[in-house]
Design an enzyme around this catalytic site. Structure first.
Site, PDB file in Angstrom:
ATOM      1  CD1 TRP A 146      -1.863  -2.289   2.009  1.00 42.85           C
ATOM      2  CD2 TRP A 146      -2.755  -1.626   0.072  1.00 42.85           C
ATOM      3  NE1 TRP A 146      -2.739  -3.265   1.588  1.00 42.85           N
ATOM      4  CE2 TRP A 146      -3.293  -2.886   0.413  1.00 42.85           C
ATOM      5  CE3 TRP A 146      -3.164  -1.011  -1.121  1.00 42.85           C
ATOM      6  CZ2 TRP A 146      -4.231  -3.545  -0.394  1.00 42.85           C
ATOM      7  CZ3 TRP A 146      -4.093  -1.657  -1.913  1.00 42.85           C
ATOM      8  CH2 TRP A 146      -4.615  -2.898  -1.558  1.00 42.85           C
TER       9      TRP A 146
ATOM     10  CE  LYS B 211      -7.912  -3.222   5.700  1.00 45.32           C
ATOM     11  NZ  LYS B 211      -7.749  -4.407   4.859  1.00 45.32           N
TER      12      LYS B 211
ATOM     13  CG  ASP C 221      -2.776   3.830   4.735  1.00 43.43           C
ATOM     14  OD1 ASP C 221      -3.772   3.623   5.455  1.00 43.43           O
ATOM     15  OD2 ASP C 221      -2.572   3.204   3.674  1.00 43.43           O
TER      16      ASP C 221
END
Length: 354
Positions: free
Chosen positions: A100, A191, A167
């Site tokens: 990511w 999540k 992030d």
């Protein structure tokens, strides 16, 4: 039989949150209307949005510190682009710790010079780089706190005068940090917070307005802040479920309380991985994630047997990411300790059979 959901995302949510959310789809606020058929401009939903935003700031300990919360669409992947669009004028520094952050780097390169201060790509992203320097003239430093695919987690963050953008998609609200160290945090909801479809952005307002480029309205943080996350129709259901999950966390005792539970879960599972000769961890011990536990079998001939056993025990979502294989147990906030114990029991049973 109860399912033990180790899915990496979209992932397990608290049962009471799912119950309340399902009721709201039929009859929200006792108005005999569904949550998903009322106007997002109506007072009942505006109240939901305001509560969700305020709870996020409160739980992170950022009240009165110049931060605002936004719930936007497009996932964290849009934030790879949006952060650079709004903040990168000349140069940005990025720490590359996984897939990511790799994708975030690709997007940021569209807007200016990018300095990759360190990378663990050569090791297959099995550790977090520790020794690196951040250029003092960088517009911001970007990092990924937890790497869902590989199972690494940053345990500390650099001391720098450069604004820090993080992030936190896969570990936000899971552990105590000094969140005021970060000038911007973003996290996909799916999540630890809610269903897929909305992304939380926590931003310090004074870092905005410093780039000279014209930013399209839908990608401009200042536009969304000016409209309190209601510039366009928000993702009504994901925002509502996120609000319920944040309420659940607050009632539980906040981040301090859930951190203790998460520590118990990870200690139990990593303890078995290290004890049991049939299993081994994938990443550097000091960088192990408390959210995504990655491991492999030491004897691949046992794979079919192990897979059959954990499926029979009601375990779901244990396979590793398709890009790396092995196993990944995602032990997010809502996963009970009981589920981790079931997995450990299966691992011990495999040892007895082998």
């Amino acid at each position: 039989m109860k399912k033990h959901n180790f899915s990496a995302g979209p992932c397990i949510l608290p049962q009471e949150v799912l119950q309340k959310a399902s009721e709201a789809v039929i009859n929200f606020n006792n108005d005999n209307l569904s949550l998903i058929e009322i106007s997002h401009r109506s007072k009942p939903f505006v109240n939901v949005m305001e509560k969700a935003r305020s709870l996020a700031i409160e739980l992170l300990g950022l009240e009165g510190k110049g931060y605002k919360a936004l719930f936007l669409q497009g996932g964290a992947s849009t934030q790879f682009l949006m952060a650079a669009y709004n903040l990168l004028e000349t140069k940005a520094a990025y720490l590359n710790t996984g897939t990511w952050s790799d994708k975030a780097i690709k997007e940021a390169k569209l807007f200016g010079e990018l300095v990759e201060v360190a990378s663990s790509k050569d090791s297959g992203f099995k550790h977090i780089p520790k020794e690196y320097s951040i250029p003092t003239d960088a517009d911001y430093f970007h990092c990924t706190s937890n790497n869902t695919i590989f199972g690494t987690q940053m345990k500390s963050f650099p001391e720098t005068n450069v604004p820090i953008v993080c992030d936190m998609s896969s570990d936000i609200f899971s552990r105590q940090l000094d969140f005021s160290k970060f000038d911007m945090i973003y996290a996909g909801a799916q999540k630890n917070m809610g269903p897929a479809g909305t992304t939380l952005i926590i931003i310090k307002e004074d870092i905005l307005g410093k780039v000279t480029r014209t930013i399209p309205s839908m990608l401009n943080y200042k536009v969304h802040l000016g409209k309190d996350s209601m510039f366009n129709t928000p993702a009504v259901f994901p925002v509502y479920v996120s609000m319920l999950t944040l309420e659940w966390l607050k009632n539980l005792g906040g981040i301090a309380a859930i951190e203790k539970i998460n520590a118990q879960k990870s200690a139990l599972l990593y303890g078995e991985i290290d004890r049991n000769p049939l299993f081994e961890g994938v990443v550097a011990t000091e960088d192990r994630s408390h959210m995504n536990v990655t491991f492999t079998l030491t004897n691949e001939a046992l794979k079919d047997t192990f897979d059959t056993m954990w499926a029979a025990a009601g375990i779901n979502g244990l396979n590793g990411h398709r890009s790396v294989g092995g196993y990944r147990a995602s032990i997010y906030n809502a996963l009970p300790l009981e589920s981790v114990q079931v997995l450990v029991d299966v691992m011990q049973e495999l040892e007895k059979k082998a």
